[in-house]
Design a protein around this motif. Structure first.
Motif, mmCIF file in Angstrom:
data_model
loop_
_atom_site.group_PDB
_atom_site.id
_atom_site.type_symbol
_atom_site.label_atom_id
_atom_site.label_comp_id
_atom_site.label_asym_id
_atom_site.label_seq_id
_atom_site.Cartn_x
_atom_site.Cartn_y
_atom_site.Cartn_z
ATOM 1 N N LYS A 4 0.825 -1.208 0.000
ATOM 2 C CA LYS A 4 0.000 0.000 0.000
ATOM 3 C C LYS A 4 0.862 1.262 0.000
ATOM 4 N N PHE A 30 2.378 -4.263 3.965
ATOM 5 C CA PHE A 30 1.783 -2.936 4.132
ATOM 6 C C PHE A 30 2.609 -1.859 3.455
ATOM 7 N N CYS A 126 -6.618 0.463 5.480
ATOM 8 C CA CYS A 126 -6.460 0.511 4.026
ATOM 9 C C CYS A 126 -7.789 0.643 3.288
#
Length: 127
Positions: A4, A30, A126
């Motif tokens: 992300k 992540f 997220c």
């Protein structure tokens, strides 16, 4: 979860919390890079010099020498590019409602997250 963020900065004085949080962040993919700093002072210095340019910061509240809230005051004074686009998540074991309210009233803080960090909490961040 796909990657992300490019760079995630974890600021926490507790070695065990950092170990657990880092493992969760890595296994969740992540961020491409995860940087752990155990001192808010050191983190401010790294940000000021732009040695570290995070997209997201996980910040503990209760730390010696400089608390998470004191960090946020120093962060406000930094003259760095993209400061307003960095997401800051307060990551704390505090159950004090004042800590949560003070966190969420800060314009740089996106969310308050309770320790320990979990895959489920990251999924929520997220969405």
């Amino acid at each position: 979860m796909a990657v992300k963020y490019n760079t995630c900065l974890l600021i926490d004085d507790n070695y065990i919390d950092n170990f657990v949080s880092r493992k969760i962040l890595e296994s969740s993919k992540f961020a491409e890079n995860i940087i752990v700093i155990q001192s808010a002072h050191e983190a401010i210095d790294a940000l000021r010099s732009e040695r570290i340019k995070p997209d997201v910061i996980f910040l503990d509240i209760r730390m010696p020498q400089m608390s998470g809230f004191e960090f946020l005051k120093q962060y406000e004074l930094l003259e760095i590019n993209n400061k307003r686009n960095v997401k800051i998540f307060m990551l704390s074991s505090s159950l004090d409602p004042n800590d949560m309210n003070n966190s969420l009233s800060n314009k740089y803080v996106a969310r308050f997250v309770h320790k320990p960090l979990t895959h489920e909490a990251l999924e929520e961040l997220c969405t």
